[in-house]
Every structure is written in structure tokens, then in C-alpha cells.
Design a protein around this motif. Sequence first.
Motif, mmCIF file in Angstrom:
data_model
loop_
_atom_site.group_PDB
_atom_site.id
_atom_site.type_symbol
_atom_site.label_atom_id
_atom_site.label_comp_id
_atom_site.label_asym_id
_atom_site.label_seq_id
_atom_site.Cartn_x
_atom_site.Cartn_y
_atom_site.Cartn_z
ATOM 1 N N SER A 209 0.816 -1.223 0.000
ATOM 2 C CA SER A 209 0.000 0.000 0.000
ATOM 3 C C SER A 209 0.845 1.266 0.000
ATOM 4 C CB SER A 209 -0.932 0.008 1.219
ATOM 5 O OG SER A 209 -1.817 -1.084 1.193
ATOM 6 N N GLY A 210 2.148 1.123 0.204
ATOM 7 C CA GLY A 210 3.018 2.294 0.246
ATOM 8 C C GLY A 210 3.105 2.935 1.610
ATOM 9 N N GLY A 213 1.061 6.538 5.331
ATOM 10 C CA GLY A 213 0.951 7.882 4.763
ATOM 11 C C GLY A 213 0.247 7.864 3.426
ATOM 12 N N ASN A 214 0.578 6.912 2.593
ATOM 13 C CA ASN A 214 -0.063 6.798 1.283
ATOM 14 C C ASN A 214 -1.526 6.408 1.416
ATOM 15 O OD1 ASN A 214 0.223 6.791 -1.667
ATOM 16 N ND2 ASN A 214 -0.197 4.589 -1.485
ATOM 17 N N GLU A 217 -3.400 9.561 2.346
ATOM 18 C CA GLU A 217 -3.549 10.446 1.185
ATOM 19 C C GLU A 217 -4.669 9.966 0.262
ATOM 20 O OE1 GLU A 217 0.096 10.917 -0.904
ATOM 21 O OE2 GLU A 217 1.192 11.746 0.819
ATOM 22 N N ASN A 218 -4.698 8.693 -0.002
ATOM 23 C CA ASN A 218 -5.736 8.141 -0.883
ATOM 24 C C ASN A 218 -7.125 8.281 -0.283
ATOM 25 O OD1 ASN A 218 -3.766 7.385 -2.719
ATOM 26 N ND2 ASN A 218 -3.605 5.286 -1.933
ATOM 27 N N TYR A 295 -8.028 1.601 0.695
ATOM 28 C CA TYR A 295 -7.401 2.898 0.432
ATOM 29 C C TYR A 295 -5.937 2.800 -0.003
ATOM 30 C CZ TYR A 295 -11.568 4.476 2.871
ATOM 31 O OH TYR A 295 -12.862 4.704 3.232
ATOM 32 N N GLY A 296 -5.306 1.656 0.248
ATOM 33 C CA GLY A 296 -3.904 1.511 -0.125
ATOM 34 C C GLY A 296 -3.707 0.779 -1.437
ATOM 35 N N GLN A 298 -6.125 0.136 -3.595
ATOM 36 C CA GLN A 298 -6.973 0.766 -4.616
ATOM 37 C C GLN A 298 -7.361 -0.237 -5.700
ATOM 38 O OE1 GLN A 298 -4.378 4.356 -5.373
ATOM 39 N NE2 GLN A 298 -6.283 5.444 -4.922
#
Length: 480
Positions: A209-210, A213-214, A217-218, A295-296, A298
Motif C-alpha cells: 500500500s506504500g 501515509g499513502n 492520502e488516498n 485505500y492503499g 486501490q
Amino acid sequence: MYNSQEQMILGGLVIVYFLFLFGVSLYINQRSIKTYDDYNVAGRSVSIFPLILTFVGTAVGGSTLLGFMENGYRFGMGQHWLNFGTLFAGIILMFFFVKKIRQYGEKYDMVTIADFTTLRFGEGARFPTVISILIAYSAITGMQFVAIATILNLTIGMSITTGIIISWVMLTLKTYFGGMKSVIWQDAFHGTIQTIGIFTLFVVVIIASGGWGNITENALAMNEGANLSIFSISSTQVFVYLLTIGAYQFVRQDLWQRFWAAKDIKTASRGYWISIILAFLTGFFVITIGVAGKYGLQMGEINPTLSYYEIIGNVFNFPMVVVMIIALLATVISTADSFFMAGASSIVNDIIKPRLKSQDDKKLLFYSRVSVMLVSIFSILLALYIPQLVNLWVTGTAMLVSSLLAPVIFGLFWKGTTKAGGTWAMWIGLIIAVVWQMAGHPFGIHPVFIGLPISTVLVIVISLLTRSNGMNVHHEEEAI
């Protein structure tokens, strides 16, 4: 979701896995199950390692892995209150209940919660206790049938109804022959697989998911940043979780039986304490995986009920997907057979045994297995009636909490609780909760918000009014 070759591999895997577990049950049946206690409380001799893993294996079931992940995907981090309810209850249970429960079990050779309520409130309390236990545990056992049926549906294309029937047959046979000894040792195996599998999936999903934090953001970009807060849930829903999934920890017969199955009080306490932490972390990982998946990773528009399968397919290749399907099966099976045994032991110990003139082990073992069959039939009917995982769990626990929570707690800690107070509170709490459920939650009020308060008031008021008839505390209890 999978091509025909992959479906064949997964279908063969499921069959082999169940045959392996069935073989283990037969082996334990031949080698270790000689007495009634062997079958129902594992001979009261379980050591700490299998005890920890059977606690975890029972606590983390199909609803946790599939239902919690789906809820995390749908509604966000607020669903952690599903997990907090269990944690809070577990801590209270650990510090205030375990020792007392264990002492009662040792002194009176208890097998079920009804053994306690009958000791405390007389024979009139046995029947409502049994009914409450059977409703709750049959619902939760049926929930595992649904979970396995879902696995079969998504992996090999089998219909949900056929899957429920297949899982019912396989789990019933395995539990019928193996009893509690087989359940506990298989839970040790299953608990290891599921814990490692869920932790691995959590780490991989967060990395893919990065990072958080990522994910944040998403979520903000989708105007759903509020879903990353644990307070993104209504207060009503929080209390429903606390008073059903949380509160039922105090009257979980499978927990009481494991406290009694441990070889001593030290093993029971340490095993349960470690399992509380592991179960909480597992629940935390599962819900967070659902949130991160949405959310990560996607993945676009997916069916949230398929979130587990979509997520593992997104981050793993097929060989690792196979491993995660095994972890899922281990998770579901470890809960199903435990609840099977809890419900079945109520039938044999609390309905059949008191009516037998001769209570030799051979006869009691036979009726223990008959009881497994009876619970399995009731469970499959509930599974076909309410095939939604978390709803089935909450419904079953609401019945149990409404009937037993107040009488059991007051019975353990208030010597002024009378037979009439405890028994009437059980019956009225149970009847009101069942009627409220069947009526479809009138005025939008959950059954536990009606049944539990009324049961609590009744146990106090009736006990105060009937104390003049004599305290119903046996002299033998004074030492506990």
C-alpha cells in the motif's frame, strides 16, 4: 475468481485437508478418549502451549477473518470497536473471573456453565441456561458453516447452500469422533497457521500500500478521510458490539471449559492472558488489512464480502494464495469444532446425564456423540436462515448475554442472589431477547438493549424480595 485448473487445485486441497483432520480425530479417538471427561474437557490436563493456541483458535474464527475484514473495508477503522469489546472483556475476565471459575470447576467437577447456575440457583436454572447456550453456540457454529461455504463458493464455484451442507457433514464427522482432546490439539496446529498467515498478510499489504501515509492520502482524495478514525462509528453500534461480542466473553462456555481443561490454575491464567494479547493483535491486523486494502491497494469497485480473497489475490501469486486459503480454513475450523463441543456438552451434561440411572463412561461417551449430532442439525438450520457472518454472531451472543450475563455475574460475586432471582432473570431475559429478535428489532432497538437491562433489574429486585426465604448459597461454596 480462479480459472478451472486453479479451482481443481484448491478443491483438491480442501478435500485433502479435511481428510487429514478427520484422520487425526480418529487417531485421537482410538488412543486418548476413554472417559466422559476426556471427550468433554480433554481430561483436565492440557498444558500451556496447546491451551494458548486453542484460546486463540477459538476466539479468531470465520467472522473475525472474513467479517472483520469486510467491515474494515466497508466502514473503516471505527470497526476496531468489534475488537476493543473483546479486549476489554478479556482483561476484566482475566483479573476477576478466571480464578473463581477455575475453583468452582475443580471443586465440583464442572463441565458446563449450567453446572454452576444449577449449583447456585437450583435445578430450575439448568433448563434456561441450556437453551441460552444452545441458541448462541448453534448460531456461532452455523456461522462457521457459512464461512466454509463461502470459501468453497469462491474457490471452486460451489453454491452457498451446497457448501453449507458439505461443511456441516465434514465438521460434524470430525467433531463426532475427536471430542475436546482432538479439538484442542488441532487448534494448536490451526492457531499456529492462522497467526503466522494473518501477520504475514498484514505486513505485505501495508508494504504494497506504500505505508500508512499513502493510505491516508488516498482516503483524503476520496473524501473518506474520516474512515481512518476509530471514532468513525455510531455510539449505538459501539454499545451493540460491547454488549454482545464483548459481554458474551463472560458467559462463553467454551472459555469456561478451557479454564477447567487446563492442568492447573497457573496454566489457565497464563494461557488466557497470552491469548488475549494474541487475539487482540490478530483482530487489529485483520481490520486494518481491510482498511488498507480499500485505500492503499486501490482495487477499484469490488464486492466487500470478497475483500479477503481480492486482497490476497492482489498481493500474492497463486502458490501463496493457496497458503492463505489454508490459513483461512484453519481459522474457521478451529472455531467451529470448539463451539460444536460447547453446545454438545450442554445437551449431554445438562439434559441427558441428570436423567440417566446408570452414568458409566461408555454410555456417557455415546450420548456425548449423539449430542454433537443434535447441535449440528440446529446449527445448519440457523446457517441457512441467517447466512450473514457478523449478523449471525451478534444475534447468537445477544441471546446468551440477555439471559445469562447478569445472573452469572451476580451469582459469582453477590451471595445475596437467590434461586428465584437468578432463574427468573434467565427466563425473562431470554424470552424478551428472542421475541424482540423475531419481531425484527422494533423501534430500531437491538434485543440486547432490552433483554440485558431487564434481566439485570430482575436478578437484583427478585433476590432482594425473596431473601427472607433463605440464602441459597450452599455451605460448600463458602471457601470459594
